[in-house]
Design a protein around this motif. Structure first.
Motif, short mmCIF file in Angstrom:
data_model
loop_
_atom_site.label_atom_id
_atom_site.label_comp_id
_atom_site.label_asym_id
_atom_site.label_seq_id
_atom_site.Cartn_x
_atom_site.Cartn_y
_atom_site.Cartn_z
N VAL A 271 5.48 -2.03 8.77
CA VAL A 271 4.86 -1.72 7.65
C VAL A 271 4.36 0.52 7.32
N VAL B 119 -1.60 -7.84 7.59
CA VAL B 119 -2.04 -5.93 7.04
C VAL B 119 -3.42 -5.89 6.93
N LEU C 17 -4.14 2.16 10.25
CA LEU C 17 -3.26 1.27 10.15
C LEU C 17 -2.80 -0.21 10.73
N LEU D 192 -3.42 0.12 -3.19
CA LEU D 192 -5.42 -0.64 -2.41
C LEU D 192 -6.39 -0.67 -2.68
N VAL E 262 -5.72 -1.85 6.15
CA VAL E 262 -5.46 -0.72 6.03
C VAL E 262 -7.68 0.10 6.11
N SER F 284 5.88 0.12 -3.35
CA SER F 284 4.88 -0.12 -3.30
C SER F 284 3.74 -0.30 -3.83
N ARG G 104 -1.16 3.97 -0.88
CA ARG G 104 -0.77 3.21 -0.93
C ARG G 104 0.08 2.78 -0.03
N ARG G 105 1.20 1.29 -0.25
CA ARG G 105 1.46 0.47 1.43
C ARG G 105 2.79 0.05 1.04
N THR G 106 3.48 0.19 1.64
CA THR G 106 5.46 -0.71 2.02
C THR G 106 5.75 -1.31 2.82
N ARG G 107 6.34 -1.89 2.27
CA ARG G 107 6.74 -2.07 3.83
C ARG G 107 8.92 -2.63 3.94
N VAL H 67 2.04 3.59 5.41
CA VAL H 67 0.28 3.53 4.44
C VAL H 67 1.09 4.84 3.95
#
Length: 336
Positions: free
Chosen positions: A71, A123, A115, A101, A125, A98, A84-87, A73
């Motif tokens: 993950v 998850v 994070l 949030l 944040v 992404s 922004r968050r991605t995995r 951020v």
């Protein structure tokens, strides 16, 4: 971030006025790394400064896969300020599109995220958010030290109080401006919510998770008199509710600005909160030092202990725990 022999490293890199977040992974404990992969899906839209670079954490492997979930951020600028968050579920070979949030209609600046990913893969944040600040038409609030050019490190608000002023009304007005900033948390796919107001904007946040639904968050807070001291709060139900914010230490550092130098925390197996942070001390000569303290119940805090060398300025501490639960504190500094 490390999970067994799997290691993931995240950083920001710039070319011209475009900045991206990259991740490289190792499967042999850090002895070798695969080629870096860009994590942000829109090229050139990452914002990074002293303590607001991308963050990476590892979660349990997806069903039927051996590598952990990665993950990442970061703070985006597209052109609005976003978290922004991605995995990646394939060991860092590809990253998903992404998601933002901060929620809809969240005007203002934000960043300095931390994070965590728990053993269920949930998850969380944490970040600083300027959405509560009302822009002033004639001035903008630039905390010192100034950020690098191109970092979009400009904050709406009134102009800073003149250095060295002792006027009580000016001090109160400066504190009131600073206390419009908030600390926000996003958990899973739920909406972002404010945990505290009155945060010192521009210092990194810290977030950690422990057993039994324990979650701890730390940040630099603005107290009466423009004192910029550390605060923390804990949750015993996975982050659904938090206790009152607790002051870690009354350090006495008054500054109309922000040092871009925040806290670090870790949780041990018994649920104790271990904290490391920087502040300015006057003796034997004025310098920035790193201190350590702990709380076993999320309320009372042990007396602070200076862990950095006396009379040598240091910055940006990080704290980790050994397998036996002993705290180890790292920081940045220059050679003696």
């Amino acid at each position: 971030a490390a999970r067994g022999t799997f290691v993931a490293v995240a950083w920001a890199a710039s070319a011209g006025n475009r900045t991206d977040a990259f991740v490289a992974v190792s499967r042999d404990g850090g002895r070798s790394f695969a080629a870096p992969i860009r994590a942000n899906d829109v090229v050139g839209t990452v914002r990074a400064a002293t303590e607001s670079g991308p963050r990476v954490a590892l979660g349990p492997p997806p069903a039927g896969r051996g590598d952990p979930v990665i993950v990442v951020v970061w703070t985006g600028r597209e052109p609005a300020s976003t978290i922004r968050r991605t995995r990646s579920i394939d060991g860092g070979r590809r990253f998903e599109p992404s998601v933002t949030l901060e929620g809809p209609k969240a005007a203002g600046n934000r960043g300095w995220a931390s994070l965590s990913v728990d053993e269920r893969g949930d998850v969380r944040v944490l970040w600083l958010d300027h959405r509560g600040v009302t822009p002033a038409p004639a001035a903008s609030h630039q905390h010192s030290p100034a950020a690098p050019a191109g970092s979009d490190h400009q904050h709406a608000g009134a102009a800073p109080m003149p250095a060295g002023t002792s006027d009580p009304e000016a001090v109160r007005a400066s504190v009131a401006r600073a206390q419009q900033s908030g600390l926000y948390l996003a958990s899973g796919s739920g909406p972002a919510r404010e945990l505290a107001k009155g945060v010192c904007y521009c210092c990194k946040t810290a977030l950690a998770i422990g057993a039994g639904g324990l979650v701890a968050a730390a940040w630099r807070h603005v107290y009466d008199g423009n004192l910029r001291d550390m605060a923390f709060t804990t949750s015993r139900d996975g982050g659904r509710t938090f206790g009152a914010a607790q002051r870690v230490s009354a350090d006495g550092w008054a500054i109309d600005g922000c040092p871009e130098d925040g806290p670090s925390l870790a949780l041990d197996a018994k649920g104790a909160v271990h904290l490391a942070w920087p502040t300015v001390v006057k003796s034997p000569a004025e310098h920035k030092a790193v201190f350590y303290a702990a709380s076993t119940d999320g309320v009372a805090v042990s007396p602070r202990v200076q862990v950095s060398p006396r009379n040598r300025s240091v910055a940006h501490p990080q704290i980790v725990l050994t397998a036996a639960g002993a705290p180890v504190v790292f920081w940045e500094g220059t050679a003696a």
